[in-house]
Design a protein around this motif. Structure first.
Motif, PDB file in Angstrom:
ATOM      1  N   PHE A  45       0.829  -1.193   0.000  1.00 26.84           N
ATOM      2  CA  PHE A  45       0.000   0.000   0.000  1.00 26.84           C
ATOM      3  C   PHE A  45       0.873   1.257   0.000  1.00 26.84           C
ATOM      4  O   PHE A  45       0.536   2.267  -0.620  1.00 26.84           O
ATOM      5  N   SER A  46       2.028   1.170   0.674  1.00 29.93           N
ATOM      6  CA  SER A  46       2.952   2.308   0.678  1.00 29.93           C
ATOM      7  C   SER A  46       3.412   2.616  -0.737  1.00 29.93           C
ATOM      8  O   SER A  46       3.515   3.782  -1.136  1.00 29.93           O
ATOM      9  N   LEU A  51       3.178   6.153  -5.436  1.00 33.12           N
ATOM     10  CA  LEU A  51       2.784   6.397  -6.828  1.00 33.12           C
ATOM     11  C   LEU A  51       1.821   7.584  -6.905  1.00 33.12           C
ATOM     12  O   LEU A  51       1.815   8.322  -7.883  1.00 33.12           O
ATOM     13  N   LEU A  52       0.999   7.755  -5.861  1.00 35.21           N
ATOM     14  CA  LEU A  52       0.073   8.889  -5.839  1.00 35.21           C
ATOM     15  C   LEU A  52       0.767  10.166  -5.389  1.00 35.21           C
ATOM     16  O   LEU A  52       0.156  11.224  -5.319  1.00 35.21           O
ATOM     17  N   GLY A  53       2.044  10.022  -5.023  1.00 31.17           N
ATOM     18  CA  GLY A  53       2.783  11.182  -4.548  1.00 31.17           C
ATOM     19  C   GLY A  53       2.481  11.529  -3.104  1.00 31.17           C
ATOM     20  O   GLY A  53       2.651  12.659  -2.681  1.00 31.17           O
ATOM     21  N   LEU A 334      -7.036  12.360   0.398  1.00 31.04           N
ATOM     22  CA  LEU A 334      -7.256  11.139  -0.378  1.00 31.04           C
ATOM     23  C   LEU A 334      -8.754  10.854  -0.455  1.00 31.04           C
ATOM     24  O   LEU A 334      -9.501  11.206   0.458  1.00 31.04           O
ATOM     25  N   PRO A 335      -9.202  10.217  -1.522  1.00 33.02           N
ATOM     26  CA  PRO A 335     -10.634   9.908  -1.632  1.00 33.02           C
ATOM     27  C   PRO A 335     -11.058   8.817  -0.652  1.00 33.02           C
ATOM     28  O   PRO A 335     -10.222   8.079  -0.121  1.00 33.02           O
ATOM     29  N   ASP A 336     -12.358   8.714  -0.451  1.00 28.72           N
ATOM     30  CA  ASP A 336     -12.959   7.713   0.436  1.00 28.72           C
ATOM     31  C   ASP A 336     -12.433   6.306   0.201  1.00 28.72           C
ATOM     32  O   ASP A 336     -12.217   5.535   1.120  1.00 28.72           O
ATOM     33  N   ALA A 337     -12.290   5.978  -1.065  1.00 24.91           N
ATOM     34  CA  ALA A 337     -12.026   4.589  -1.446  1.00 24.91           C
ATOM     35  C   ALA A 337     -10.628   4.131  -1.055  1.00 24.91           C
ATOM     36  O   ALA A 337     -10.312   2.946  -1.139  1.00 24.91           O
ATOM     37  N   THR A 338      -9.774   5.071  -0.587  1.00 21.98           N
ATOM     38  CA  THR A 338      -8.389   4.676  -0.289  1.00 21.98           C
ATOM     39  C   THR A 338      -8.328   3.540   0.724  1.00 21.98           C
ATOM     40  O   THR A 338      -7.559   2.597   0.565  1.00 21.98           O
TER      41      THR A 338
END
Ligand SMILES: Nc1ncnc2c1ncn2[C@@H]1O[C@H](COP(=O)(O)OP(=O)(O)OP(=O)(O)O)[C@@H](O)[C@H]1O
Ligand SMILES: [Mg+2]
Lengths: 372, 509
Positions: A45-46, A51-53, A334-338
């Motif tokens: 997950f890290s 990747l998302l910065g 971050l969005p909810d879905a994270t």
């Protein structure tokens, strides 16, 4: 004659001290592998965060603070752990019979609706009676639902994984129908709900805590399930049937009733989760009941290796992660879905780790027993 | 891939030791199998035969020991390494995919099977390969349609096709009829004579060893206790190497069945679907009296398995009635317990055990829900289960590393003993047995037959299904023949004629 019996009895009583090590080795495997899987999932997950910065260390810190770092967050974690525990038991019990039931969500939802309906109906009776009736209604609804999955499986050879999943969708649709139709409180405008429960129909907090009594019931349910599986004839019979149905049949064990009974019991526990969500958290039944606890419970059960006692710490851990979700979303943008992505990654890694059991020599108890 | 040009491979296992924790399954064993020889490995159940060959094939990493292949030291860390060196193994059970044809099974088993298979080319290659093989097998049929003997031959052909020139055969004939066994071993023997193959065969059958093997090694309790040229040894000497001077259980004298013995088992007009679901088995008018053994002979696959499953409640019956001691019997636990009915199915690990549960738990299957006084109990006692298992293990000489080992870690023969221990203790009125001596060493065979005879003389009714005619002739009071799902012939043992029985088995009447 004694000649042959001798080696058997000799190995039956090995020296004491190495036995402790052997015992430790046997137990350690079930702890070290899931923990390793959790860490690997976190690492994965890290990478996703990088990747998302985003910074994984901020993430971890927030998770700690939001889920476990303070009395407040711990209570929050425990609150979320409660339905997870019930949902996980709904997976763990059938698993001992060799069944993979993944539709606990359906039983939670229907249990919640049934409890809300009875709570409204009996709203003016003494609290004990209302709550007992609500719990019974929730358990019956959930029990029938998952019991039907078991019956389909045994008497009609319908795959229980598929049927329980599909029946969860039906259950959610049924709940929406009831909540928006016959059971709807006309006053609930934006979010269709059942009538709000009266004070007598609400479950209060444990004294000194914000967590409701459902947690205590959940813990008791775990102990009861463990006793049932490990210490009673029904649990033993279930393990035989789960280990080899043909062996169970030739011993005359009633495999059908065992399967239906265990499934019904697991559904009843999931139904209780719905009842407590309604009576202690929401105050009425509405679409929020389908919050995904049933699916997260699958993850909990697998991490706990289908052990009812192992379910408790794992549910707490995942409850904490879920509790931290809001904070993480706000602070890190971050969005909810994270959090769902994290759960998904953990699940895949945990499933893969199942194949590692028995692969590591250091967990082999025999290795630690020295030759006499 | 050419049988003529690739010569046999010689293999030596030197100083093999294998420990499972505190238990030494193999103790400094050296076995040398020169290229082109046919070597037999003998030993009682649990002696370590399978462990030895698994170490040689890289399934287990031995605690110590070396492998020499064709005179050169070799490192075999996995079955893949063994395969690359030309070493292969044929198991007691089949490993082919039943729904695929022989051709398909062969091609997909290849390590370098291409992603897209050119079946035309493969068929031509296979055809020329098969022309060089002494084995003739129909390769175009699904494996499920082959007889046991053909399947076993196909397993061997598969190994040869994969380029293996040293084959371990672990009890290769236990699923075959005597005729099939003879033919298969004869062909293998021919290949070793021509120097095309080396064979190491594990067997419990002395006559096979005497007829086909050049040399023999004998294991006992993990140690090498003897070896030599088969030509210089007789059955008695080999037996002595296997079990020392231990006495063999003697069969009790057959007590006469009382004339007024009541019939314990009655099967009337029972009908059920067979395994394929296309044919039915129909059993009518079968009676087994107290104090008699009724043997059911038949070629494997003629409905014996299904019949036992119907009796044991593993298979639904469409019609008919089963009565035990004059009460209708549905194989529930309560009925079996009250009427003292016991089952010993074949392949006990698959049919009567939970492989991952412990030895102690498996032995407790019949009694876990009873307390000390035999009354139903809700709570189970781990201690009672252990104590019960300890005493039965000693009584039936089950060899296991510990009570808490999973039963699947036991040697084949010891699983059988554990199940016998569970089912033959206490009062037995009806015993239904199928191939009880499958995979057992000769001492254990004698012991188990003695126990069955003892149960009979004690007044139990015994229904014995067996593919071993010698066993049926030795034990039965009456012999029935099952063919095509029906009982087609009956004879009292005194008038039993092997020739007539054989003809009925083959369906010639
Ligand atoms: N993985 C294992 N763990 C623990 N013990 C084992 C394991 N494999 C084998 N054993 C023990 O080693 C001994 C030898 O077993 P093995 O399977 O080699 O016997 P065998 O000679 O092939 O017997 P059989 O004729 O019954 O097949 C047995 O007592 C068995 O219980
Ligand atoms: Mg073996």
């Amino acid at each position: 004659m004694t000649d042959i019996a001798a080696p058997a009895s000799a190995v039956l009583s090995p020296p004491r001290a190495p036995l402790a090590l052997a015992w430790l080795a046997r137990r350690a495997e079930g702890v070290v592998i899931p923990l390793g899987a959790l860490l690997a999932g976190m690492a994965l997950f890290s990478v996703f965060l990088l990747l998302l910065g985003k910074s994984p260390s901020t993430f971890l810190e927030l998770m700690w603070r939001g889920g476990f770092g303070s009395w407040f967050s711990i209570q929050n974690a425990l609150l979320r752990a409660t339905p997870l525990i019930f949902a996980a038991l709904c997976v763990a019990l059938p698993a001992r019979l060799g069944l993979t039931v993944i539709g606990g969500e359906g039983a939670i939802v229907l249990g919640g609706v049934a409890a809300a309906a009875f709570g409204h109906w009996l709203g003016n009776a003494p609290s004990v009676i209302v709550l007992a009736a609500m719990a019974a209604a929730g358990m019956v609804a959930g029990g029938l639902w998952i019991g039907a999955v078991g019956a389909l499986r045994h008497y009609r050879a319908v795959n229980e994984t598929i049927s329980s999943l599909l029946m969860a969708y039906i259950a959610i649709a049924l709940m929406n129908h009831l909540v928006e139709g016959p059971l709807r409180d006309p006053a609930s405008l934006n979010k269709p709900s059942t009538h709000p429960l009266t004070e007598a129909a609400r479950v209060g907090p444990i004294p000194g805590m914000d967590v409701h009594w459902g947690l205590v019931v959940a813990l008791l349910a775990c102990v009861a399930c463990w006793l049932l599986i490990e210490k009673t004839r029904w649990g033993f019979a279930a393990r035989v049937a789960g280990g080899n149905v043909r062996a169970a049949q030739i011993q005359g064990l009633a495999v059908g009733p065992l399967i239906v009974g265990f499934c019904a019991l697991s559904g009843a526990l999931a139904g209780l989760a719905g009842m407590f969500e309604v009576a202690a958290v929401q105050g009425s039944a509405n679409a929020s009941l389908a919050a995904g606890y049933g699916y997260a419970g699958i993850l909990v059960a697998f991490l706990a290796r289908q052990n009812p006692l192992g379910v408790v710490p794992v549910a707490f851990l995942l409850g904490g992660i879920a509790a931290a979700g809001g904070l993480i979303q706000r602070r890190m943008g971050l969005p909810d879905a994270t959090i769902l992505v994290l759960q998904g990654m953990l699940f895949i890694v945990v499933l893969m780790s199942e194949t590692l059991y028995g692969r590591f020599k250091c967990f082999d108890p025999d290795r630690w027993k020295r030759a006499p | 891939m050419n049988a003529q040009t690739v010569p046999a491979v010689g293999v030596e296992a030197i100083g093999m030791t294998m420990r499972f924790g505190g238990f030494t399954a193999l103790d400094d064993v050296t076995v040398k199998v020169p290229a082109g020889s046919f070597h037999a490995l003998l030993g009682e159940n649990g002696a370590g035969k399978s462990t030895l060959v698994k170490c040689m094939m890289g399934f287990y990493t031995p605690t110590s020991g070396d492998m020499v292949v064709n005179g050169r030291e070799a490192v075999i860390a996995s079955p893949k390494d063994a395969g690359a060196l030309g070493l292969g193994m044929v198991y007691q059970h089949f490993t082919l995919v039943p729904s695929l044809t022989g051709e398909e099974n062969l091609v997909i088993s290849r390590e370098n099977a291409p992603a897209v298979i050119d079946w035309g080319k493969e068929r031509r290659d296979l055809k020329s390969f098969m022309e060089r093989m002494p084995f003739k097998i129909p390769l175009e049929q699904p494996v499920s349609a082959l007889a046991a003997g053909e399947k076993q031959k196909l397993e061997i052909v598969k190994q040869l096709y994969l380029g293996r020139r040293f084959l371990v055969l672990d009890e290769p004939t236990s699923v075959l009829t005597p005729g099939e066994a003879e033919e298969m071993l004869g062909l293998v023997r021919g290949m070793t004579r021509r120097g095309e193959l080396t064979v190491l065969m594990i067997s419990h059958k002395f006559h096979e060893v005497t007829a086909f093997a050049d040399d023999v090694s004998v294991l006992r309790k993990g140690k090498l206790t003897g070896r030599g040229r088969v030509a210089n040894l007789d059955r008695r000497k080999m037996a002595a190497m296997m079990i020392g001077d231990q006495a063999i259980a003697a069969l009790d004298q057959r007590a006469p069945t009382p004339a007024d013995a009541v019939s314990v088992l009655e099967v009337n007009a029972v009908k059920a679907k067979d395994r394929s679901g296309l044919k039915s088995i129909e059993i009518d008018g079968l009676k087994v009296k107290a104090g008699e053994i009724v043997g059911v002979a038949g070629v494997s696959g003629n409905g014996q398995k299904e019949f036992l499953e119907v009796l044991a409640g593993q298979r639904a019956r469409e019609a008919g009635e089963i009565r035990v001691k004059n009460a209708s019997y549905e194989a529930t636990r309560e009925q079996s317990r009250k009427l003292n009915v016991r089952f010993i199915p074949e392949e006990p690990l698959r049919n009567a055990c939970a492989p991952k549960m412990t030895v102690a738990e498996n032995i407790a299957f019949r009694t876990f829900d009873l307390d000390k006084d035999g009354k139903p109990a809700s709570w189970i006692s781990a201690r009672a289960i252990r104590d019960y298992a300890t005493s039965l293990i000693a009584q039936f000489k089950v060899k296991t590393a510990s009570l808490s080992s999973p039963i699947q870690s036991l040697s084949g023969g010891n699983v059988q003993r554990a199940v016998l221990a569970r089912e033959l203790s206490g009062a037995v009125d009806l015993l239904i047995v199928s191939n009880p001596c499958f995979g057992l060493d000769f001492a254990a065979v004698a012991e188990i037959r003695a126990r069955i005879m003892k149960a009979r003389n004690g007044g139990a009714a015994v229904l014995l299904m067996s593919e071993d005619l010698d066993e049926l002739l030795e034990l039965s009071d009456r012999i029935l023949v099952m063919s095509d799902g029906q009982l087609v012939y009956e004879t009292p043992i005194a008038q039993a004629d092997l020739h007539v029985i054989g003809e009925h088995m083959a369906g010639k009447h």
